[in-house]
Motif scaffolding. Structure first.
Motif, PDB file in Angstrom:
ATOM      1  N   HIS A 175       0.688  -1.376  -0.033  1.00 52.40           N
ATOM      2  CA  HIS A 175      -0.079   0.035  -0.059  1.00 52.40           C
ATOM      3  C   HIS A 175       1.040   1.408   0.089  1.00 52.40           C
ATOM      4  O   HIS A 175       1.993   1.549   0.495  1.00 52.40           O
ATOM      5  CB  HIS A 175      -0.755  -0.107   0.990  1.00 52.40           C
ATOM      6  CG  HIS A 175      -1.949  -1.059   1.112  1.00 52.40           C
ATOM      7  ND1 HIS A 175      -1.765  -2.279   1.649  1.00 52.40           N
ATOM      8  CD2 HIS A 175      -3.567  -1.020   0.930  1.00 52.40           C
ATOM      9  CE1 HIS A 175      -2.823  -2.901   1.459  1.00 52.40           C
ATOM     10  NE2 HIS A 175      -3.922  -2.182   0.860  1.00 52.40           N
ATOM     11  N   SER A 176       0.316   2.139  -0.748  1.00 51.23           N
ATOM     12  CA  SER A 176       1.187   3.374  -0.847  1.00 51.23           C
ATOM     13  C   SER A 176       1.246   4.265   0.699  1.00 51.23           C
ATOM     14  O   SER A 176       2.341   4.775   0.747  1.00 51.23           O
ATOM     15  CB  SER A 176       0.322   4.600  -1.725  1.00 51.23           C
ATOM     16  OG  SER A 176      -1.001   5.005  -1.271  1.00 51.23           O
ATOM     17  N   SER A 177       0.372   4.079   1.550  1.00 49.42           N
ATOM     18  CA  SER A 177       0.458   4.519   2.854  1.00 49.42           C
ATOM     19  C   SER A 177       1.743   3.984   3.656  1.00 49.42           C
ATOM     20  O   SER A 177       2.173   4.779   4.552  1.00 49.42           O
ATOM     21  CB  SER A 177      -0.795   4.158   3.714  1.00 49.42           C
ATOM     22  OG  SER A 177      -1.928   5.046   3.088  1.00 49.42           O
ATOM     23  N   SER A 225       7.370   5.934   5.969  1.00 49.14           N
ATOM     24  CA  SER A 225       6.328   6.085   4.814  1.00 49.14           C
ATOM     25  C   SER A 225       5.419   7.070   5.614  1.00 49.14           C
ATOM     26  O   SER A 225       5.471   7.422   6.870  1.00 49.14           O
ATOM     27  CB  SER A 225       5.590   4.888   4.952  1.00 49.14           C
ATOM     28  OG  SER A 225       5.152   4.413   6.211  1.00 49.14           O
ATOM     29  N   HIS A 226       4.304   7.369   4.900  1.00 42.19           N
ATOM     30  CA  HIS A 226       3.229   8.374   5.360  1.00 42.19           C
ATOM     31  C   HIS A 226       2.387   7.918   6.914  1.00 42.19           C
ATOM     32  O   HIS A 226       2.430   8.748   7.816  1.00 42.19           O
ATOM     33  CB  HIS A 226       2.070   8.657   4.363  1.00 42.19           C
ATOM     34  CG  HIS A 226       0.906   9.739   4.642  1.00 42.19           C
ATOM     35  ND1 HIS A 226       1.421  11.122   4.620  1.00 42.19           N
ATOM     36  CD2 HIS A 226      -0.446   9.301   4.931  1.00 42.19           C
ATOM     37  CE1 HIS A 226       0.490  11.643   4.735  1.00 42.19           C
ATOM     38  NE2 HIS A 226      -0.563  10.661   5.182  1.00 42.19           N
ATOM     39  N   ALA A 227       2.206   6.603   6.787  1.00 38.34           N
ATOM     40  CA  ALA A 227       1.694   6.300   8.304  1.00 38.34           C
ATOM     41  C   ALA A 227       2.361   6.009   9.167  1.00 38.34           C
ATOM     42  O   ALA A 227       2.214   6.398  10.184  1.00 38.34           O
ATOM     43  CB  ALA A 227       0.990   4.868   7.638  1.00 38.34           C
ATOM     44  N   GLY A 240      -7.710   3.044   6.469  1.00 38.90           N
ATOM     45  CA  GLY A 240      -6.262   3.345   6.112  1.00 38.90           C
ATOM     46  C   GLY A 240      -5.743   3.046   4.978  1.00 38.90           C
ATOM     47  O   GLY A 240      -4.402   3.128   4.925  1.00 38.90           O
ATOM     48  N   ARG A 242      -6.164   4.762   2.025  1.00 37.50           N
ATOM     49  CA  ARG A 242      -5.835   6.017   1.301  1.00 37.50           C
ATOM     50  C   ARG A 242      -5.111   6.924   2.377  1.00 37.50           C
ATOM     51  O   ARG A 242      -5.295   7.221   3.617  1.00 37.50           O
ATOM     52  CB  ARG A 242      -7.224   6.711   1.138  1.00 37.50           C
ATOM     53  CG  ARG A 242      -8.213   5.981  -0.145  1.00 37.50           C
ATOM     54  CD  ARG A 242      -9.279   6.934  -0.135  1.00 37.50           C
ATOM     55  NE  ARG A 242      -9.263   8.154  -0.602  1.00 37.50           N
ATOM     56  CZ  ARG A 242      -9.690   8.858  -1.492  1.00 37.50           C
ATOM     57  NH1 ARG A 242      -9.901   8.055  -2.635  1.00 37.50           N
ATOM     58  NH2 ARG A 242      -9.383  10.185  -1.767  1.00 37.50           N
ATOM     59  N   GLU A 243      -4.085   7.878   1.947  1.00 41.24           N
ATOM     60  CA  GLU A 243      -3.288   8.792   2.400  1.00 41.24           C
ATOM     61  C   GLU A 243      -4.124   9.627   3.188  1.00 41.24           C
ATOM     62  O   GLU A 243      -3.731  10.310   4.232  1.00 41.24           O
ATOM     63  CB  GLU A 243      -2.154   9.112   1.736  1.00 41.24           C
ATOM     64  CG  GLU A 243      -1.092   8.111   1.358  1.00 41.24           C
ATOM     65  CD  GLU A 243       0.038   8.631   0.918  1.00 41.24           C
ATOM     66  OE1 GLU A 243       0.500   9.638   0.989  1.00 41.24           O
ATOM     67  OE2 GLU A 243       0.632   7.856   0.054  1.00 41.24           O
ATOM     68  N   TRP A 267      -5.407   9.038   6.539  1.00 40.52           N
ATOM     69  CA  TRP A 267      -4.522   8.965   7.660  1.00 40.52           C
ATOM     70  C   TRP A 267      -4.589  10.636   8.066  1.00 40.52           C
ATOM     71  O   TRP A 267      -4.153  10.735   9.274  1.00 40.52           O
ATOM     72  CB  TRP A 267      -2.965   8.692   7.219  1.00 40.52           C
ATOM     73  CG  TRP A 267      -3.149   7.073   7.163  1.00 40.52           C
ATOM     74  CD1 TRP A 267      -3.244   6.154   6.457  1.00 40.52           C
ATOM     75  CD2 TRP A 267      -2.647   6.435   8.334  1.00 40.52           C
ATOM     76  NE1 TRP A 267      -3.080   4.867   6.686  1.00 40.52           N
ATOM     77  CE2 TRP A 267      -2.612   5.058   7.961  1.00 40.52           C
ATOM     78  CE3 TRP A 267      -2.191   6.555   9.687  1.00 40.52           C
ATOM     79  CZ2 TRP A 267      -2.247   3.920   8.643  1.00 40.52           C
ATOM     80  CZ3 TRP A 267      -1.747   5.723  10.488  1.00 40.52           C
ATOM     81  CH2 TRP A 267      -1.860   4.388  10.168  1.00 40.52           C
TER      82      TRP A 267
END
Length: 500
Positions: free
Chosen positions: A253-255, A264-266, A445, A447-448, A451
Motif C-alpha cells: 500500500h502507498s500509505s 512512510s506516510h503512515a 487506512g 488512502r493517505e 490518515w
C-alpha cells in the motif's frame, strides 16, 4: 535553575537511583584503537574518509577531509540501541564544535533530524551559544546544569544513559543534563525549537549512535556501550512502546511505502501521534526477520500490523508471540487496514486478529457510508455518537472466518446508505480480548488522506490507550449486533434499485 527544572531533575535522580538494579548486559567496545568494524557512514556502508585511527589509537576527524554540514561525513554505529549506557572520552580542537547523537533512525537527510545530541564543544573559544549549546548539554533543548568541561585539547570523560525515555548526560563525573523524552515539558520545548519541523525527531525508542562531522577536529577514545535490559523504570508518565510493523509480503500500500531515506506516510503519522499524545512511543520496522524477535519484543507493550502476506517470521516465533507474548503476558495487538490480509491460511493469526480478507468490492475510489455503533469506547468515540454516519471514499474489506461471538463491533459499513450493496455484515472497527491480551482492528487506512483525518487519528490514539489499559472501554462480544446488521445488509441488497 527554574523550579520546574529542579523538580524534573529530582524526579530523574530518584528514577535512576530506583532502577539501579536494572540489569545491564556486558560492555561492547565500539572503538578499541585498532578497528572501525562497528561503524559505517550515515546512510552508507562505507567508512567516511574523514575519520581515521591515529598512531595513538584515537579516533579522529581530519578537518581537511570533513564536509561539515550538508552531506557531512557522520560516523554511525552499525547496530541500533534502545535502552543503553554509553561511555566515551573526547577532546576538541580550539574553537571546535561537534556532537554525539543517539536514537538516530537514518530517516532524514541528516542524523539530527531524528537524534537528540550530546554537545561536544570548546566552551572557552566558541562564541554566540547559550547554555543549551554548551559542552555536555542536551543540544538546543535543555540548559547545561553545571560547567564541567575541560579546555580544548584536553580529554573529557562522558556518559549518556537512555532508559525508557529518560536521558542523562554526564561530563567529567558530573550530571549536566536530564530529560524525559515525550513528557509534557519535553514536548513544549521541542515545539518552541527547530526540532518541531522534523516529525522523526526523538520519535524512536531505538536507533544508531552517531559521531557528528561538524568540520572541526575532534578525537574520541575508549568508546563502549552496554544495553540495559529487564524491567524498565516505572513512572506514571512513562510513555509505553509500540512496534509498528509495515512490511508487505503481498500487495504494498502507498500509505506504508517508504521513499528514499524517509519513513512512510503512515509511519510518520503514528510516530507523531505517539509523541503528541504523550501516551506511547513508536518504532517502525519493515524487517521482521531481524526486528521481530523475543528479545526485542520483550521491550514493547503493543505491536501494530499494517502488513500483507506471510511475513518472514519464524514459525516458532510467531507461535510464541500469539501464545505467550500476547495471550499470557497481557500485551496488545493493533491491526490497521490490511492486517487481516496477513497470514490468510494461518488460523492462529486470523483467530487472533478477528477475520481474514475476502476481497474489497469497495475500492479506494468508492463512496461509502460508515455507521457508529458505540460512542462509549475511546476507539469509536472520535467518530461521533452512536448512530452517526460518516461518508468518505475508502477501500473496505469483506472478511471470512468472521467470529462475531468473539468480538465487539464498534463501527460497520452502513449497507443501506452505501450505493454498492452486498448481503453481508461488514465490520470496520472492532475490539476483543485474546487470553490476557487485547486486540483492536481498524479496517480504514488504505488512502493517505484518510490518515490525515482528525477522527481517524484520534481513533488510533484512543484505541492504543485502550489497548494499554490507560482508557476504559467495553470489549464484551456483541454477536446480536452482527446478526442485526446482517439482516439489514440482506434487506438492502435485495431491495430494488431506485433512481432514474
Amino acid at each position: 535553575m527554574h523550579t520546574r527544572s529542579r523538580h524534573l531533575f529530582s524526579l530523574l535522580l530518584a528514577v535512576f537511583t530506583s532502577t539501579a538494579a536494572c540489569q545491564a548486559s556486558e560492555w561492547t567496545v565500539l572503538m578499541d584503537g585498532t578497528s572501525l568494524d562497528a561503524w559505517r557512514g550515515y546512510q552508507s556502508d562505507e567508512i567516511p574518509k574523514a575519520w581515521k585511527i591515529n598512531l595513538d589509537g584515537e579516533l579522529t576527524l581530519e578537518p581537511a577531509d570533513a564536509a561539515g554540514g550538508e552531506g557531512s561525513a557522520n560516523l554511525t554505529t552499525r547496530r541500533q540501541f534502545g535502552d543503553f549506557e554509553l561511555e566515551f572520552e573526547w577532546k576538541i580542537s580550539a574553537g571546535g564544535n561537534s556532537g554525539v547523537m543517539y536514537l538516530v533512525t537514518e530517516d532524514g537527510a541528516e542524523p539530527f533530524f531524528s537524534g537528540p545530541e550530546y554537545q561536544v564543544l570548546d566552551d572557552a573559544n566558541y562564541e554566540g551559544v547559550d547554555e543549551s549549546q554548551r559542552a555536555g548539554a542536551l543540544y538546543g533543548l535543555y540548559d547545561r546544569l553545571a560547567d564541567a568541561s575541560k579546555p580544548a585539547g584536553e580529554w573529557n570523560t562522558a556518559r549518556i544513559v537512555h532508559n525508557a525515555g529518560r536521558v542523562e548526560h554526564w561530563l567529567n563525573g558530573q550530571r549536566v543534563a536530564a530529560a524525559i523524552i515525550g513528557s509534557d515539558e519535553w514536548n513544549e520545548r521541542v515545539a518552541a525549537t527547530k526540532f518541531a519541523e522534523w516529525p522523526t525527531f526523538a520519535a524512536s525508542t531505538r536507533g544508531h549512535i552517531v559521531l557528528q562531522d561538524h568540520g572541526c577536529g575532534v578525537w574520541y577514545r575508549n568508546v563502549r556501550v552496554r544495553e540495559l535490559t529487564g524491567k524498565r523504570a516505572a513512572a506514571a508518565d512513562k510513555p509505553s512502546r509500540l512496534l509498528f510493523v509495515t512490511q508487505s509480503a503481498g500487495f504494498k500500500h502507498s500509505s506504508v511505502t517508504r521513499k528514499a531515506s524517509d519513513l512512510s506516510h503512515a509511519e510518520r503519522i503514528m510516530q507523531r501521534l505517539g509523541v503528541e499524545s504523550g501516551a506511547f512511543r513508536v518504532d517502525c520496522t519493515q524487517d521482521v526477520a531481524n526486528d521481530f524477535t523475543p528479545e526485542l519484543l520483550a521491550e514493547y507493550d503493543v505491536v501494530a500490523f499494517y502488513t500483507t502476506g506471510d511475513l518472514p517470521i519464524p514459525e516458532e516465533t510467531l507461535a510464541w508471540f500469539l501464545e505467550d507474548w500476547l495471550a499470557d503476558q497481557g500485551h496488545a495487538v493493533l491491526g490497521v487496514h490490511s492486517a487481516t490480509d496477513t497470514y490468510q491460511d494461518h488460523e492462529p493469526f486470523w483467530d487472533m486478529i478477528g477475520g481474514t480478507f475476502d476481497g474489497h468490492p469497495w475500492n479506494s475510489e468508492t463512496p461509502v457510508v460508515l455507521k457508529v455503533h458505540a460512542a462509549d469506547h475511546p476507539a469509536s468515540k472520535p467518530f461521533g455518537l452512536a448512530g452517526t454516519r460518516i461518508a468518505l471514499k475508502e477501500e473496505i474489506y469483506q472478511h471470512k472466518h468472521w467470529q462475531p461471538e468473539k468480538v465487539r463491533v464498534l463501527m460497520s459499513l452502513d449497507m443501506q446508505q452505501t450505493e454498492l450493496k452486498k448481503p453481508r455484515h461488514i465490520p470496520v472497527l472492532w475490539v476483543k480480548k485474546y487470553g490476557a491480551g487485547r486486540v483492536m482492528h481498524l479496517s480504514l487506512g488504505h488512502r493517505e488522506d484518510v490518515w490525515e483525518r482528525p477522527d481517524f487519528q484520534a481513533s488510533l490514539v484512543g484505541g492504543v490507550k485502550w489497548l494499554l489499559g490507560k482508557a476504559p472501554g467495553d470489549a464484551t462480544p456483541n454477536p446480536e449486533l452482527s446478526s442485526a446488521e446482517q439482516q439489514l445488509a440482506e434487506q438492502a441488497a435485495a431491495a430494488p434499485a431506485t433512481g432514474g
